[in-house]
Design an enzyme around this catalytic site. Structure first.
Site, PDB file in Angstrom:
ATOM      1  N   CYS A 114       0.809  -1.227   0.000  1.00 43.81           N
ATOM      2  CA  CYS A 114       0.000   0.000   0.000  1.00 43.81           C
ATOM      3  C   CYS A 114       0.839   1.272   0.000  1.00 43.81           C
ATOM      4  O   CYS A 114       0.353   2.329  -0.394  1.00 43.81           O
ATOM      5  CB  CYS A 114      -0.946  -0.006   1.198  1.00 43.81           C
ATOM      6  SG  CYS A 114      -2.123  -1.377   1.181  1.00 43.81           S
ATOM      7  N   HIS A 261      -3.870   6.962   0.789  1.00 46.62           N
ATOM      8  CA  HIS A 261      -4.083   5.620   0.261  1.00 46.62           C
ATOM      9  C   HIS A 261      -5.540   5.232   0.480  1.00 46.62           C
ATOM     10  O   HIS A 261      -6.136   5.533   1.507  1.00 46.62           O
ATOM     11  CB  HIS A 261      -3.156   4.627   0.969  1.00 46.62           C
ATOM     12  CG  HIS A 261      -3.522   3.202   0.752  1.00 46.62           C
ATOM     13  ND1 HIS A 261      -3.649   2.648  -0.504  1.00 46.62           N
ATOM     14  CD2 HIS A 261      -3.806   2.201   1.630  1.00 46.62           C
ATOM     15  CE1 HIS A 261      -3.994   1.386  -0.393  1.00 46.62           C
ATOM     16  NE2 HIS A 261      -4.098   1.092   0.895  1.00 46.62           N
ATOM     17  N   ASN A 291      -9.712  -0.986  -2.940  1.00 38.85           N
ATOM     18  CA  ASN A 291      -8.309  -0.794  -2.585  1.00 38.85           C
ATOM     19  C   ASN A 291      -7.433  -1.377  -3.686  1.00 38.85           C
ATOM     20  O   ASN A 291      -7.399  -2.585  -3.889  1.00 38.85           O
ATOM     21  CB  ASN A 291      -8.021  -1.496  -1.251  1.00 38.85           C
ATOM     22  CG  ASN A 291      -6.593  -1.321  -0.774  1.00 38.85           C
ATOM     23  OD1 ASN A 291      -5.730  -0.864  -1.512  1.00 38.85           O
ATOM     24  ND2 ASN A 291      -6.331  -1.717   0.456  1.00 38.85           N
TER      25      ASN A 291
END
Length: 334
Positions: A114, A261, A291
């Site tokens: 991430c 993020h 995501n």
């Protein structure tokens, strides 16, 4: 020492839209349950035969066009992903081949999940600032859909992820007051198994595991201690945002845009609340993409640039937290 800046941005997501309703039967879940926990309404999945390098190529073309450059201008490719096309070689060289690079430029693959884009940006920043390279192509690209447990036991993780890619071109800034001001990176490996994918793993004599592991333990699927990750993200993200502000003598109210993020809308909303940032200063697109790990920040960044939410002269904060645990931030004057 010269300053680096982002010269152009681009992103690409596959055309196949997968809504929460599409997942309800297989995962024994509901649209409302997913939205309440994550904020996600839909995500994109690739069709068979499409890998992260393919998504990265399309995002890169847009970033190069935005920067007014072509492949012959690129001196280094940095490819960030947790889902490479193959175990080896890395996806960076695949992009080099597919885009028709005529020079034998280096390709570097980064595995920071991430925070992969932030780690990549830190590398590109150093190469450009020192004059080693003039133009660096950064790609964050993921194909999660081929590695998710699409059974009820995998529900908590599988509803979160989507496929997509973002790219930027980093080069020298023409002005001393524009560009990357600083990048701040951290890790805490003691939490590695709180968010991880165990198999295949070369630590095991049979790196693919045996039948019992696959069928009963499900060790080939991503595992996450959601509440633990959530709590740590809410501590580390404000910390690292403040670190970047302090390093540059800036205050919270000077931030024009925060691009976090896209892991969970609840995390981003809570961070904004902690930092006292109004909603219009925070970029969120997890609702439609899920995501996309290494792809999430550059995808969100490109959308914000193209729709005018990020303008020349804006103070832009990038921040991310994820597996490792790793986390980081970057402050840019656009």
């Amino acid at each position: 020492m010269r300053r680096s800046r982002i010269l152009g941005t681009g992103h690409y997501v596959p055309p196949r839209v997968v809504t929460n309703h599409d997942l309800e039967a297989a995962l024994d879940t509901s649209h409302d349950w997913i939205v309440q926990r994550t904020g996600i309404h839909e995500r994109r999945f690739v069709d068979p035969g499409v890998g992260p390098s393919d998504l990265g190529v399309e995002a890169s073309k847009k970033a190069l066009e935005a920067a007014g450059l072509n492949v012959d201008d690129i001196d280094l490719i940095i490819f960030a992903t947790l889902s490479p096309d193959y175990t080896f070689p890395g996806s960076g060289v695949l992009v080099q081949e597919k885009m028709g690079f005529t020079r034998t430029v280096p390709a570097l693959d980064i595995r920071n999940q991430c925070t992969g884009f932030l780690y990549s940006l830190s590398v590109a920043d150093q190469f450009v600032k020192t004059g080693t390279y003039d133009h660096v192509l950064i790609i964050g690209s993921e194909v999660h859909s081929t590695g998710l447990d699409m059974m009820p036991r995998g529900r908590d993780v599988s509803v979160i992820f989507g496929d997509g890619a973002g790219a930027v071109v980093v080069g020298p800034s023409e002005a001393d007051d524009r560009g990357v001001m600083s990048v701040h990176l951290h890790s805490e490996g003691k939490h590695a198994k709180r968010l991880w994918l165990e198999l295949p793993g070369s630590i095991y004599h049979d790196r693919f595991g045996d039948d019992e592991w696959w069928e009963e333990a499900g060790r080939q699927w991503p595992k996450m201690e959601g509440r633990y990750v959530f709590t740590n993200a809410l501590t580390r993200l404000p910390e690292v945002i403040n670190e970047a502000l302090s390093a540059n003598g800036k205050s919270l109210d000077e931030i024009d845009i925060l691009v976090p993020h896209q892991a969970n809308l609840r995390i981003n909303d809570k961070v904004a609340e902690i930092m006292n940032l109004p909603p219009e200063k925070v970029i969120n697109n997890i609702q439609k993409y899920g995501n996309t790990t290494a792809g999430s920040i550059p995808i969100a960044l490109d959308e914000a640039v193209r729709d005018g939410r990020i303008k020349e002269g804006d103070l832009v904060m990038l921040a991310g937290f994820g597996a490792g645990f790793t986390w980081g931030s970057a402050l840019l004057r656009w």
